[in-house]
Design a protein around this motif. Structure first.
Motif, short mmCIF file in Angstrom:
data_model
loop_
_atom_site.label_atom_id
_atom_site.label_comp_id
_atom_site.label_asym_id
_atom_site.label_seq_id
_atom_site.Cartn_x
_atom_site.Cartn_y
_atom_site.Cartn_z
N ASP A 189 -15.76 7.26 -6.05
CA ASP A 189 -15.43 6.22 -7.08
C ASP A 189 -15.63 6.68 -8.33
N SER A 190 -16.89 7.42 -8.65
CA SER A 190 -16.96 7.93 -10.07
C SER A 190 -16.17 8.73 -10.37
N TYR A 191 -15.74 9.67 -9.42
CA TYR A 191 -14.76 10.95 -9.89
C TYR A 191 -13.24 10.19 -10.22
N VAL A 192 -12.97 8.93 -9.43
CA VAL A 192 -11.72 8.14 -9.80
C VAL A 192 -11.96 7.41 -11.34
N GLU A 193 -13.10 6.70 -11.34
CA GLU A 193 -13.03 6.37 -12.83
C GLU A 193 -13.02 7.28 -13.96
N ASP A 203 -9.77 9.32 2.80
CA ASP A 203 -8.69 10.15 3.66
C ASP A 203 -7.24 9.60 2.90
N LEU A 204 -7.31 8.08 2.81
CA LEU A 204 -6.13 7.55 2.46
C LEU A 204 -5.93 7.80 0.95
N MET A 205 -6.94 7.61 -0.03
CA MET A 205 -6.65 7.99 -1.19
C MET A 205 -6.38 9.40 -1.51
N LEU A 206 -6.88 10.33 -0.85
CA LEU A 206 -6.30 11.64 -1.01
C LEU A 206 -4.74 11.74 -0.65
N ALA A 207 -4.61 11.09 0.53
CA ALA A 207 -3.12 11.16 1.06
C ALA A 207 -2.18 10.53 0.05
N GLN A 240 5.18 3.53 2.42
CA GLN A 240 4.45 4.26 3.20
C GLN A 240 3.22 4.01 3.30
N TYR A 241 2.49 3.50 2.25
CA TYR A 241 0.85 3.16 2.33
C TYR A 241 0.42 1.69 2.33
N GLU A 242 1.51 0.81 1.84
CA GLU A 242 1.15 -0.39 1.81
C GLU A 242 2.34 -1.25 1.81
N PRO A 243 2.97 -1.25 2.99
CA PRO A 243 4.55 -2.03 3.04
C PRO A 243 4.36 -3.52 3.06
N THR A 244 3.26 -4.01 3.03
CA THR A 244 3.30 -5.56 2.78
C THR A 244 2.98 -5.94 1.44
N ALA A 245 3.09 -5.13 0.42
CA ALA A 245 2.56 -5.46 -1.04
C ALA A 245 3.85 -5.73 -1.65
N ASP A 246 3.85 -6.81 -2.57
CA ASP A 246 5.29 -7.39 -3.31
C ASP A 246 5.41 -6.16 -4.37
N ILE A 247 4.59 -6.22 -5.45
CA ILE A 247 4.97 -5.55 -6.55
C ILE A 247 3.90 -4.15 -6.88
N GLU A 248 2.92 -4.24 -6.58
CA GLU A 248 1.81 -3.12 -6.37
C GLU A 248 0.75 -3.23 -5.42
N PRO A 249 0.02 -2.21 -5.07
CA PRO A 249 -0.72 -2.22 -4.14
C PRO A 249 -1.89 -3.13 -4.38
N MET A 250 -2.59 -3.43 -3.12
CA MET A 250 -3.82 -4.18 -2.99
C MET A 250 -4.88 -3.38 -2.53
N GLU A 251 -4.48 -2.51 -1.64
CA GLU A 251 -5.35 -1.72 -0.99
C GLU A 251 -6.19 -0.71 -2.08
N VAL A 311 -5.32 3.02 -2.21
CA VAL A 311 -3.92 3.26 -2.86
C VAL A 311 -3.83 3.10 -4.47
N LYS A 312 -4.77 2.16 -4.86
CA LYS A 312 -4.67 2.06 -6.42
C LYS A 312 -4.95 3.13 -7.29
N PRO A 313 -5.77 4.11 -7.12
CA PRO A 313 -5.98 5.18 -8.00
C PRO A 313 -4.86 6.11 -8.30
N ALA A 314 -4.18 6.46 -7.19
CA ALA A 314 -2.64 7.15 -7.26
C ALA A 314 -1.81 6.38 -7.96
N TRP A 315 -1.63 5.12 -7.61
CA TRP A 315 -0.71 4.11 -7.96
C TRP A 315 -0.92 3.94 -9.65
N PHE A 316 -2.00 3.90 -10.08
CA PHE A 316 -2.56 3.84 -11.45
C PHE A 316 -2.21 5.28 -12.29
#
Length: 142
Positions: free
Chosen positions: A37-41, A86-90, A116-127, A130-135
């Motif tokens: 998480d520190s690397y993501v920040e 795993d999900l974050m890196l994928a 592919q990673y959050e099909p139930t999301a409306d506009i942006e991911p909540m998981e 998934v958020k770091p790559a989305w950002f």
């Protein structure tokens, strides 16, 4: 907090000093997920400060490589933490490479990540994973 800044600064300097050498991960006694998480920040800060997409892609590649090295050099974590990492890196792996990236295809890239990673999301991911790559993708698409 002061130690965290020092460690992140050291990791940044080691990572930028020579990209050809795999740096030795700096551990601080924190859980592996907290380190990730520190690397993501750090990546989010670097993405905001980067002058162009070339620097942004370099930051993504460097940080994801550092996360992989840290994971390789640590014991397996809980199943939930391993799945998160795993999900974050994928998701990061699904972002097109600099060579294949086209701003005109950003809508397609975003739709692909969501479907592919959050099909139930409306506009942006909540998981959270998934958020770091989305950002990062949103910054690349600006």
């Amino acid at each position: 907090m002061k130690n965290l800044k020092w460690i992140l600064g050291l990791v940044f300097l080691v990572g930028t000093a020579n990209a050809a050498i795999r740096e030795i991960p700096v551990t601080s006694g924190r859980a592996l997920r907290a380190q990730v998480d520190s690397y993501v920040e750090l990546l989010q800060k670097e993405m905001g400060l980067a002058k162009n997409n070339k620097e942004r892609f370099r930051a993504i590649r460097r940080v994801t490589d550092e996360i992989k090295v840290v994971r390789e050099n640590n014991m397996p974590q809980t199943a939930a933490d391993e799945a998160y990492m795993d999900l974050m890196l994928a998701v990061f792996d699904s972002v097109p490479t600099e060579k294949n990236f086209k701003k005109s295809d950003c809508t397609r890239y975003e739709n692909d990540i969501l479907s592919q990673y959050e099909p139930t999301a409306d506009i942006e991911p909540m998981e959270p994973a998934v958020k770091p790559a989305w950002f990062a993708l949103n910054i690349l698409c600006r």
